[in-house]
Scaffold this active site. Structure first.
Site, PDB file in Angstrom:
ATOM      1  CB  THR A 119     -75.629 -30.225  55.024  1.00 42.85           C
ATOM      2  OG1 THR A 119     -75.465 -31.698  54.978  1.00 42.85           O
ATOM      3  CG2 THR A 119     -75.739 -29.520  56.017  1.00 42.85           C
TER       4      THR A 119
ATOM      5  NE  ARG B  11     -71.017 -34.719  46.712  1.00 46.84           N
ATOM      6  CZ  ARG B  11     -71.609 -34.237  47.851  1.00 46.84           C
ATOM      7  NH1 ARG B  11     -71.562 -33.206  48.395  1.00 46.84           N
ATOM      8  NH2 ARG B  11     -72.775 -35.179  48.433  1.00 46.84           N
TER       9      ARG B  11
ATOM     10  N   GLY C  93     -74.380 -31.829  48.248  1.00 39.29           N
ATOM     11  CA  GLY C  93     -75.617 -32.736  48.181  1.00 39.29           C
ATOM     12  C   GLY C  93     -76.743 -31.972  48.565  1.00 39.29           C
TER      13      GLY C  93
ATOM     14  CG  ASP D  22     -74.272 -34.731  56.002  1.00 43.46           C
ATOM     15  OD1 ASP D  22     -75.116 -35.894  55.862  1.00 43.46           O
ATOM     16  OD2 ASP D  22     -73.273 -34.779  55.274  1.00 43.46           O
TER      17      ASP D  22
HETATM   18  O1  F6P Z   1     -73.508 -34.507  52.650  1.00 42.25           O
HETATM   19  C1  F6P Z   1     -74.875 -35.236  52.347  1.00 42.25           C
HETATM   20  C2  F6P Z   1     -74.569 -36.656  51.840  1.00 42.25           C
HETATM   21  O2  F6P Z   1     -75.926 -37.187  51.593  1.00 42.25           O
HETATM   22  C3  F6P Z   1     -73.667 -37.324  52.906  1.00 42.25           C
HETATM   23  O3  F6P Z   1     -74.820 -37.849  54.067  1.00 42.25           O
HETATM   24  C4  F6P Z   1     -73.215 -38.701  52.165  1.00 42.25           C
HETATM   25  O4  F6P Z   1     -72.211 -39.184  52.616  1.00 42.25           O
HETATM   26  C5  F6P Z   1     -72.990 -37.988  50.812  1.00 42.25           C
HETATM   27  O5  F6P Z   1     -73.917 -36.671  50.772  1.00 42.25           O
HETATM   28  C6  F6P Z   1     -73.382 -38.780  49.523  1.00 42.25           C
HETATM   29  O6  F6P Z   1     -72.820 -37.912  48.559  1.00 42.25           O
HETATM   30  P1  F6P Z   1     -73.115 -38.481  47.020  1.00 42.25           P
HETATM   31  O7  F6P Z   1     -74.729 -38.168  46.532  1.00 42.25           O
HETATM   32  O8  F6P Z   1     -72.154 -37.414  46.239  1.00 42.25           O
HETATM   33  O9  F6P Z   1     -72.617 -39.720  46.944  1.00 42.25           O
END
Ligand code: F6P
Length: 327
Positions: A130, A76, A15, A132
């Site tokens: 990140t 990813r 992300g 998070d």
């Molecule tokens: O890891 C960052 C994050 O934004 C998390 O908080 C969230 O769960 C995830 O990525 C969402 O991922 P995506 O953008 O692939 O849906």
């Protein structure tokens, strides 16, 4: 024995997080300052596999420090889970004589770097990027400060309309399995309840207190829920509440990806610049397979393996503060 680093690659993975551009800029400029050739790898590990690699110059990173997202793009990458993918990635780096790699990303990206560095002789340095804040061994991750401020700004706005209508609002914030965004944004906005994965919520207690407010006709209540909480996020909490309080006006607001975007805060620009600078210098000094963290305002080099093995905890102090200020 690790060879002298002369050409380095930099990528952003997983992300995106505000401040990634500031980190790329620091890596490129510090690398060039030290006489290294710096290559930008597009779309994270996917670009390494597809040979999507470009030479970076000082000017390639001009006017990006204030921009969210990542100029290198991110992904990813499933192919990197496979040995064949990693082998292709390594061959592409070797073809350009790239002999050092800087990975800006979260724990999934670090897992990839650990595997890659175990299989191939290329030193990898991680930068914790990140929103998070779920990386063990650092007080800061690039992007968290901006994300949490975005959440605070949005929640303040929701509170205005919540107050005007005397409603219950359940606001879901991001964080995957970690509750830091919820914890910080919830405390900073004076939420009445904060639900995080790291702490069990006594839902019956919460309902009893809401019902009591309902009886007193004072049903204004802000609940901040981490997406990874034990109930499964805001919609699930809503279902539970609605069943017990069918007449209450309850609204759900899922903040979602706005938390990942936007111009990075000053703090995120600074830590990204500092970490990017030290990542390059540490590669030159011969460090490998560590990530650059900051603890108690000092740089720390933590083995990537430790970072992915250990889970970040929320301190007892914060848990007590939540218990007393918002349960
Ligand atoms: O890891 C960052 C994050 O934004 C998390 O908080 C969230 O769960 C995830 O990525 C969402 O991922 P995506 O953008 O692939 O849906």
């Amino acid at each position: 024995m690790v060879n002298k680093v002369t050409k380095i690659g930099v990528l952003t993975s997983g992300g995106d997080a505000p401040g990634m551009n500031a980190a790329i800029r620091a890596v490129v400029r510090t690398g060039i300052y030290h006489g290294l050739e710096v290559y930008g790898i597009l779309r994270g590990y996917q670009g390494m596999i597809d040979d999507d690699i470009i030479k970076m110059e000082t000017r390639s990173v001009a006017n990006i420090i204030q921009r969210g997202g990542t100029i290198l793009k991110t992904a990813r990458c499933k192919d990197f889970f496979e040995y064949e993918g990693r082998q292709r990635a390594y061959d592409n780096l070797r073809a350009r004589d790239i002999n050092g790699l800087i990975v800006i990303g979260g724990d999934g990206s670090f897992r990839g770097a650990v595997k890659f560095s175990q299989e191939f002789d290329i030193p990898c340095i991680g930068l914790a990027g990140t929103i998070d804040k779920d990386i063990y061994g650092t007080d800061f991750t690039i992007g968290f400060d901006t994300a949490v401020n975005t959440a605070v700004e949005a929640i303040d706005k929701v509170r205005d309309t919540m107050d005007a209508h005397d409603r219950i609002f359940i606001i879901e914030v991001m964080g995957r399995d970690a509750g830091y965004i919820a914890l910080h944004s919830g405390i900073a906005t004076g939420a009445e309840n904060i639900l995080i994965p790291e702490r069990k919520t006594d839902i019956n207690d919460m309902i009893a207190s809401l019902q009591e407010k309902e009886r007193r006709k004072k049903l204004v209540n802000l609940i901040v829920v981490a997406e990874g909480d034990e109930f499964g996020g805001a919609n699930e909490v809503h279902k539970i509440l609605k069943e017990k309080m069918p007449h209450a006006e309850i609204r759900v607001c899922i903040l979602g990806h706005i938390q990942r975007g936007g111009s990075p805060s000053c703090l995120d620009r600074l830590i990204a610049s500092r970490m990017g600078f030290h990542a390059v210098e540490s590669l030159i000094e011969g460090r490998h397979n560590v990530f650059v963290g900051i603890m108690n305002n000092k740089m720390h080099y933590i083995p990537l393996e430790n970072a992915v093995k250990n889970k970040v905890k929320i301190s007892e102090e914060w848990l007590r503060i939540v218990k007393i200020l918002a349960s």
